[in-house]
Design an enzyme around this catalytic site. Structure first.
Site, mmCIF file in Angstrom:
data_model
loop_
_atom_site.group_PDB
_atom_site.id
_atom_site.type_symbol
_atom_site.label_atom_id
_atom_site.label_comp_id
_atom_site.label_asym_id
_atom_site.label_seq_id
_atom_site.Cartn_x
_atom_site.Cartn_y
_atom_site.Cartn_z
ATOM 1 N N GLY A 43 1.124 -1.253 -0.094
ATOM 2 C CA GLY A 43 -0.141 -0.049 -0.079
ATOM 3 C C GLY A 43 0.646 1.167 0.163
ATOM 4 C CG LEU A 59 -0.554 1.365 -4.056
ATOM 5 C CD1 LEU A 59 -1.434 1.113 -5.336
ATOM 6 C CD2 LEU A 59 0.190 0.715 -4.284
ATOM 7 C CG HIS A 60 4.565 5.346 -4.448
ATOM 8 N ND1 HIS A 60 5.619 4.939 -5.132
ATOM 9 C CD2 HIS A 60 5.670 4.577 -3.100
ATOM 10 C CE1 HIS A 60 6.771 4.123 -4.721
ATOM 11 N NE2 HIS A 60 6.058 3.574 -3.619
ATOM 12 N N GLY A 89 6.096 4.884 -8.551
ATOM 13 C CA GLY A 89 6.906 3.939 -8.253
ATOM 14 C C GLY A 89 5.786 2.276 -8.410
ATOM 15 C CG HIS A 90 3.284 1.292 -5.567
ATOM 16 N ND1 HIS A 90 3.277 2.103 -4.505
ATOM 17 C CD2 HIS A 90 3.906 0.169 -4.845
ATOM 18 C CE1 HIS A 90 4.160 1.783 -3.641
ATOM 19 N NE2 HIS A 90 4.464 0.289 -3.821
ATOM 20 C CD GLN A 139 7.813 -7.348 4.748
ATOM 21 O OE1 GLN A 139 7.030 -8.244 4.085
ATOM 22 N NE2 GLN A 139 7.924 -6.468 3.544
ATOM 23 C CD GLU A 187 15.710 -3.160 -11.895
ATOM 24 O OE1 GLU A 187 16.070 -3.540 -12.916
ATOM 25 O OE2 GLU A 187 16.497 -1.672 -11.879
#
Length: 526
Positions: free
Chosen positions: A34, A36-37, A39-40, A64, A156
């Site tokens: 979540g 989201l920006h 990049g997403h 994690q 990446e």
């Protein structure tokens, strides 16, 4: 659910299962936590561009996060996430119960995922976040088991996480599943897009922007000739310490193995983790002391030349056909009626010859010897029959190996031959050993001769010639044919050239990311 053609919001496992059953065709999966920006959005566009139906999951995974980390404060904005995922077919918002059932998901269960190669988590974030990558695999195992995607799209930005997932992906998926990495997307100030950036105050954001600047200083030092990892790491750490950023690590590692690189030779990843206020940020820079090199070895007739030419064109690198160099010397010896043996006359011939390589507009190699373009003449049957004995001569191999290494000083090559990864370019980023059965190689040789307007001998004769050539290549005194210890074996029987090139491109991008600085397609200088 919304009507067909609109984005579907899925809030339970049953809704997800119904959507998957009705989706039809392959599923391209973008797992996220979540926040989201842009990049997403780039991940979603990559998934969309690959075809299939695009599914995005939004789940902040507790396994994690360690005690004291930012699990409870991690950005959660579901309505905004839906807006950011506008080009998606479906967004799935599972709960902890949907993923882990009634079990209490804590880090003590993290070992339930596939085993991680220990060397991959001994550097970078591994020592600082024990159990983190096991927790990532724990949730990915459950997500992939339910979704069964054909493609998983990930960024990446966290290269170590991507590398761990790549190693474990076959164990995580029942069906064949491909991983598509997408280059880092950065903000205007150079900071990688991250969900955690939203937690930074304006002053902290200005402070965080010094992170990519420090990595840029290291890149400038490499361009100025610095190759020592200790110097590069200390340069970054000193710059960040001066800004009062708390540094976890600044470490230069090999991109594939994630092991420390004491000296930069080729491509390496300089990874950094810092704390800015309440936020821990990651960034990295791929440092290149030269452009990448791919070395493709293997016996005659395995398709090396065709594969190398296509792979070079796809990656924007130059095709160095070293076999053509040996053919050119064989042609010269035949033209001069030079006996196929090492003697003073051969040494004189080699010392006075002028062998030049040039590249056409489409990257094809043109070879000239003593001012004569022999690109076509070296493919004649009499030259082909002579090459194995010529290539076995130590004098010839020594001269041509020196010239090939000179071409490789600036890199930017895909080179093929019979000792590329062992003798010529032992530090190549990717070393491949192509193989094929003698019968398949004979069939290919006959087809190639027919295409060139030549009449091929019987297949049995070609197989015998291939066996003889293999024997000469493997038993020659100078640099005998063998697989590099860290080379990757690729059998080409029964698969198309395009499939081989696809596989090699994926292997290359495990070592050199898609987001690395582009290299110029220029002629190498010997």
């Amino acid at each position: 659910m919304p009507t067909k053609g609109a984005m579907v919001i899925l809030r339970s496992n049953s809704e997800l299962d119904q959507w998957l059953a009705a989706a039809g065709g392959p599923i391209h999966f973008v797992p996220t936590m979540g926040g989201l920006h842009r990049g997403h959005q780039q991940l979603i566009r990559a998934a969309r561009g690959a075809g299939g139906r695009v599914l995005v999951s939004v789940f902040v995974n507790p396994t994690q996060f360690a005690a004291g980390e930012d699990f409870t404060t991690y950005p959660r904005h579901p309505d905004r996430d839906i807006q950011q995922a506008a080009d998606t077919d479906a967004v799935w918002f599972p709960t902890v119960e949907h993923i882990y059932g009634d079990a209490n998901p804590d880090r003590s269960h993290a070992g339930s995922g596939p085993p991680i190669k220990p060397s991959l988590i001994q550097t970078l974030c591994g020592p600082w976040r024990p159990g983190h990558f096991e927790g990532v695999l724990m949730v990915m195992a459950r997500l992939l088991e339910r979704v069964q995607p054909a493609l998983v799209v990930m960024g990446e930005k966290d290269w170590q996480q991507l590398t761990v997932l790549r190693q474990c992906l076959p164990a995580l998926c029942e069906k064949r599943c491909r991983l598509l990495p997408v280059p880092v997307v950065r903000e205007g100030d150079g900071l990688p897009c991250s969900s955690r950036n939203s937690r930074l105050s304006p002053s902290q954001r200005r402070q965080a922007a010094l992170l990519p600047q420090a990595l840029g200083d290291a890149e400038a030092a490499v361009q100025a000739g610095e190759r020592r990892s200790a110097v590069l790491e200390q340069l970054v750490r000193a710059r960040l310490d001066a800004t009062e950023l708390r540094v976890d690590y600044a470490q230069l590692v090999h991109p594939l193995t994630l092991q420390p690189c004491p000296h930069l030779d080729g491509v390496a990843l300089l990874g950094v983790a810092v704390h800015v206020g309440p936020v821990r940020l990651l960034d990295h820079r791929f440092l290149l002391s030269r452009q990448p090199i791919i070395a493709i070895d293997g016996p005659a007739g395995t398709g090396k030349s065709t594969v190398t030419r296509l792979l070079a064109a796809r990656l924007g690198l130059l095709h160095l056909d070293t076999g053509a160099m040996y053919r050119a010397v064989a042609w010269l010896m035949l033209e001069n009626r030079q006996p196929i043996r090492s003697d003073a006359a051969l040494q004189q011939l080699l010392e006075t010859m002028e062998l030049r390589l040039a590249w056409g507009d489409h990257g094809q190699q043109v070879i000239c010897i003593n001012g004569v373009d022999v690109s076509d003449a070296i493919r004649l049957p009499r030259v082909t029959a002579t090459v194995p004995r010529v290539a076995a001569l130590p004098q010839v191999r020594q001269v041509l190996t020196r010239q090939q290494r000179a071409f490789g000083q600036q890199g930017g090559l895909v080179s093929e031959g019979r000792d590329m990864g062992t003798a010529v370019f032992p530090n190549a980023e990717l070393k491949v050993y192509l193989t094929a059965t003698a019968a398949e190689r004979a069939r290919r040789r006959a087809a190639d001769m027919t295409q060139r307007g030549q009449t091929p001998p019987p297949l049995a004769t070609l197989e015998a010639q291939i066996a003889e050539r293999d024997h000469l290549d493997r038993t020659r005194t100078e640099a005998p044919l063998r697989q590099a210890e860290d080379g990757v074996v690729v059998a080409t029987d029964g698969i198309t050239v395009e499939q081989v090139v696809d596989d090699l491109e994926e292997l290359f991008h495990q070592r050199v990311p898609r987001g690395a600085e582009p290299w110029a397609n220029t002629e190498p200088v010997a």
